[in-house]
Scaffold this motif. Sequence first.
Motif, PDB file in Angstrom:
ATOM      1  N   THR A 272     -36.986 -47.768 -92.296  1.00  0.00           N
ATOM      2  CA  THR A 272     -38.294 -47.145 -92.511  1.00  0.00           C
ATOM      3  C   THR A 272     -39.283 -48.139 -93.104  1.00  0.00           C
ATOM      4  N   VAL A 273     -38.793 -49.025 -93.994  1.00  0.00           N
ATOM      5  CA  VAL A 273     -39.683 -50.005 -94.617  1.00  0.00           C
ATOM      6  C   VAL A 273     -40.254 -50.952 -93.568  1.00  0.00           C
ATOM      7  N   ASP A 274     -39.395 -51.471 -92.679  1.00  0.00           N
ATOM      8  CA  ASP A 274     -39.881 -52.372 -91.637  1.00  0.00           C
ATOM      9  C   ASP A 274     -40.860 -51.675 -90.707  1.00  0.00           C
ATOM     10  N   TRP A 275     -40.565 -50.406 -90.361  1.00  0.00           N
ATOM     11  CA  TRP A 275     -41.489 -49.668 -89.485  1.00  0.00           C
ATOM     12  C   TRP A 275     -42.847 -49.474 -90.145  1.00  0.00           C
ATOM     13  N   MET A 276     -42.862 -49.115 -91.434  1.00  0.00           N
ATOM     14  CA  MET A 276     -44.128 -48.885 -92.112  1.00  0.00           C
ATOM     15  C   MET A 276     -44.911 -50.175 -92.277  1.00  0.00           C
ATOM     16  N   LEU A 277     -44.237 -51.279 -92.590  1.00  0.00           N
ATOM     17  CA  LEU A 277     -44.932 -52.558 -92.708  1.00  0.00           C
ATOM     18  C   LEU A 277     -45.507 -52.997 -91.367  1.00  0.00           C
ATOM     19  N   GLU A 278     -44.764 -52.779 -90.290  1.00  0.00           N
ATOM     20  CA  GLU A 278     -45.272 -53.138 -88.969  1.00  0.00           C
ATOM     21  C   GLU A 278     -46.465 -52.277 -88.587  1.00  0.00           C
ATOM     22  N   ARG A 279     -46.426 -50.987 -88.935  1.00  0.00           N
ATOM     23  CA  ARG A 279     -47.567 -50.108 -88.642  1.00  0.00           C
ATOM     24  C   ARG A 279     -48.800 -50.526 -89.437  1.00  0.00           C
ATOM     25  N   ILE A 280     -48.621 -50.901 -90.699  1.00  0.00           N
ATOM     26  CA  ILE A 280     -49.756 -51.368 -91.502  1.00  0.00           C
ATOM     27  C   ILE A 280     -50.361 -52.618 -90.869  1.00  0.00           C
ATOM     28  N   GLU A 281     -49.501 -53.555 -90.464  1.00  0.00           N
ATOM     29  CA  GLU A 281     -50.001 -54.787 -89.849  1.00  0.00           C
ATOM     30  C   GLU A 281     -50.701 -54.492 -88.518  1.00  0.00           C
ATOM     31  N   GLU A 282     -50.168 -53.563 -87.730  1.00  0.00           N
ATOM     32  CA  GLU A 282     -50.805 -53.208 -86.464  1.00  0.00           C
ATOM     33  C   GLU A 282     -52.171 -52.575 -86.683  1.00  0.00           C
ATOM     34  N   MET A 283     -52.283 -51.697 -87.679  1.00  0.00           N
ATOM     35  CA  MET A 283     -53.573 -51.052 -87.939  1.00  0.00           C
ATOM     36  C   MET A 283     -54.602 -52.062 -88.448  1.00  0.00           C
ATOM     37  N   VAL A 284     -54.177 -52.990 -89.305  1.00  0.00           N
ATOM     38  CA  VAL A 284     -55.099 -54.020 -89.791  1.00  0.00           C
ATOM     39  C   VAL A 284     -55.545 -54.921 -88.646  1.00  0.00           C
ATOM     40  N   GLU A 285     -54.599 -55.294 -87.763  1.00  0.00           N
ATOM     41  CA  GLU A 285     -54.948 -56.135 -86.618  1.00  0.00           C
ATOM     42  C   GLU A 285     -55.896 -55.393 -85.677  1.00  0.00           C
ATOM     43  N   ALA A 286     -55.638 -54.100 -85.447  1.00  0.00           N
ATOM     44  CA  ALA A 286     -56.522 -53.325 -84.569  1.00  0.00           C
ATOM     45  C   ALA A 286     -57.924 -53.217 -85.151  1.00  0.00           C
ATOM     46  N   ALA A 287     -58.013 -52.997 -86.470  1.00  0.00           N
ATOM     47  CA  ALA A 287     -59.329 -52.929 -87.104  1.00  0.00           C
ATOM     48  C   ALA A 287     -60.053 -54.261 -87.020  1.00  0.00           C
ATOM     49  N   CYS A 288     -59.303 -55.362 -87.099  1.00  0.00           N
ATOM     50  CA  CYS A 288     -59.917 -56.688 -87.115  1.00  0.00           C
ATOM     51  C   CYS A 288     -60.341 -57.133 -85.723  1.00  0.00           C
ATOM     52  N   THR A 289     -59.504 -56.866 -84.723  1.00  0.00           N
ATOM     53  CA  THR A 289     -59.773 -57.370 -83.381  1.00  0.00           C
ATOM     54  C   THR A 289     -60.597 -56.419 -82.523  1.00  0.00           C
ATOM     55  N   THR A 290     -60.598 -55.121 -82.859  1.00  0.00           N
ATOM     56  CA  THR A 290     -61.284 -54.143 -82.003  1.00  0.00           C
ATOM     57  C   THR A 290     -62.459 -53.480 -82.715  1.00  0.00           C
ATOM     58  N   LYS A 291     -62.189 -52.830 -83.848  1.00  0.00           N
ATOM     59  CA  LYS A 291     -63.218 -52.022 -84.495  1.00  0.00           C
ATOM     60  C   LYS A 291     -64.288 -52.870 -85.180  1.00  0.00           C
ATOM     61  N   HIS A 292     -63.885 -53.955 -85.832  1.00  0.00           N
ATOM     62  CA  HIS A 292     -64.878 -54.778 -86.526  1.00  0.00           C
ATOM     63  C   HIS A 292     -65.888 -55.395 -85.551  1.00  0.00           C
ATOM     64  N   PRO A 293     -65.457 -56.003 -84.419  1.00  0.00           N
ATOM     65  CA  PRO A 293     -66.464 -56.463 -83.444  1.00  0.00           C
ATOM     66  C   PRO A 293     -67.308 -55.322 -82.881  1.00  0.00           C
ATOM     67  N   GLU A 294     -66.703 -54.143 -82.746  1.00  0.00           N
ATOM     68  CA  GLU A 294     -67.472 -53.004 -82.245  1.00  0.00           C
ATOM     69  C   GLU A 294     -68.560 -52.606 -83.233  1.00  0.00           C
ATOM     70  N   LEU A 295     -68.266 -52.683 -84.538  1.00  0.00           N
ATOM     71  CA  LEU A 295     -69.284 -52.399 -85.556  1.00  0.00           C
ATOM     72  C   LEU A 295     -70.422 -53.418 -85.491  1.00  0.00           C
ATOM     73  N   ILE A 296     -70.076 -54.703 -85.359  1.00  0.00           N
ATOM     74  CA  ILE A 296     -71.109 -55.744 -85.273  1.00  0.00           C
ATOM     75  C   ILE A 296     -71.973 -55.530 -84.040  1.00  0.00           C
ATOM     76  N   LYS A 297     -71.347 -55.180 -82.910  1.00  0.00           N
ATOM     77  CA  LYS A 297     -72.096 -54.968 -81.678  1.00  0.00           C
ATOM     78  C   LYS A 297     -73.023 -53.756 -81.795  1.00  0.00           C
ATOM     79  N   ALA A 298     -72.516 -52.654 -82.376  1.00  0.00           N
ATOM     80  CA  ALA A 298     -73.347 -51.459 -82.540  1.00  0.00           C
ATOM     81  C   ALA A 298     -74.535 -51.742 -83.451  1.00  0.00           C
ATOM     82  N   MET A 299     -74.316 -52.502 -84.531  1.00  0.00           N
ATOM     83  CA  MET A 299     -75.420 -52.868 -85.422  1.00  0.00           C
ATOM     84  C   MET A 299     -76.430 -53.757 -84.704  1.00  0.00           C
ATOM     85  N   SER A 300     -75.935 -54.689 -83.895  1.00  0.00           N
ATOM     86  CA  SER A 300     -76.835 -55.581 -83.156  1.00  0.00           C
ATOM     87  C   SER A 300     -77.666 -54.810 -82.140  1.00  0.00           C
ATOM     88  N   VAL A 301     -77.034 -53.845 -81.445  1.00  0.00           N
ATOM     89  CA  VAL A 301     -77.770 -53.045 -80.454  1.00  0.00           C
ATOM     90  C   VAL A 301     -78.880 -52.248 -81.135  1.00  0.00           C
TER      91      VAL A 301
END
Length: 480
Positions: A272-301
């Motif tokens: 369970t510990v490895d699964w939860m750590l992997e999920r945390i890392e996946e969510m942080v990576e998704a926020a960094c690679t997908t949502k954060h650029p989307e926020l910058i683009k929406a602000m720029s538009v």
Amino acid sequence: MFFESDRLNFFRPIAGKHRTVVVACLRTLYERLHGPSADYGQNLTRDSLRDLLLPVVQDARHLLAQARQDEADSEDESTLPSLIPDNADDQQSTSAVVRALHSDGWLETFGDRAGLVTAYRFSRAGKLFAEAFWALDRRSARTRQRNVRSCRNALNAALRNIDAYDLVDAYEYAEKIISDISEGVDYFQELVRRLMLEASQTPWDNFMEFLDRFEKEFKKQLTADSIERHRQAIRDVIAQLHSLDDAKSRALEAQLNDIARWAMQERVGASTVDWMLERIEEMVEAACTTKHPELIKAMSVYMQRAASIVQQALMLRGGQTRQAYTAAIAKTASLSGDAQNALLARIGQTLAPAEIRLLDPATFKLRTISQRRKALTVTAQPKVSRDARLAAALYRAEADAFALSNDDVVQRIRAELRLRDRPIRLSSLPTATTTDVLNNMQMVEAIRGARDPSLKITKLPNKLWNDFYAGDDYQIEMKK
């Protein structure tokens, strides 16, 4: 299962002709019972409930009638159910709303032992839906979003204290990181929609609101609380939690399985510990690679659209000023005699404070022939020479020479473990060739990335030193 017993007609009050009145009453009720200024010392009796909703029903009915007079409804409301009779007054309308909310499962009654009266409260389903209506109409009370730093701090606390509660907190903060950024994206998209609907008016109010919110919230979100800034630190802490010794890892696993039984049902894998750590890392990576650029683009538009509309407004204002000169000339031409002289005198008094400055023609100089040739030479597209192509090919060959596949590294260490039939230390692997050194340097990352349950890697307290690099030593073994 949702549409049973008292919840059979749960959505009927907000699907009828007077749904606007009902939603306004639900917002006011939630603010009174569960809002920041809720009075938990006194329960809501029928009389106090009627007194609370009466002014809300009056205002909502007035606004609804005014809206129907201003524009015809596109929807045929004659077939929709009506909770309030057409000829009912405000008192009767309030009683009808209370009866509908109670009979359809939004409100429930309970006995108030202190006052020996029957009191009203939200049912569980009614509270959840009323909270949604209340949150839509309420501005966010947060001044800045700090879930990124909270996630990092919770992971550090979990590593320092070996506490599963901190790990669960880090998981919840990681989930909120994406929701925080998504809220910012929705905010800018809503601003763009308002710009398109109100393009005929200069959006000064919305723009000043954006500047104020940017200073208080988005500035922190893009600097001190930026996901890009804390991304690597979160990765490092997760790697350290993956490398805990067996005793600490077992203690953390047992405590996490005890307090987070939902994670045991959702996990993929044995730990369970490895699964939860992997999920945390996946969510942080998704926020960094997908949502954060989307926020910058929406602000720029939004900034581009707002700047274009403001620029158009300034151009129109300038055109109106030029039209004023044209109108003054036309009016002067239409007059004659004393009237024309009087108009010209008034125009002269208006223009007297104006100051006109002209550029000196001597400052305008043509470029010489050599300068023009130099400009043409600079703007010409350069030709790629044979030496440049050869240098680029050598650079690509050097880059490919030091790139190894993680699968090849895992296959190699698996074959070595089968051959030796015992655990292997990273420091005991050979370093005779460049490929050996690169394999050793990439070994830990390759095994963790493969997620192979048959391979186990454990961080050792001693350090690894050789002629090529220095770092932490690891023990690699294959589970039987």
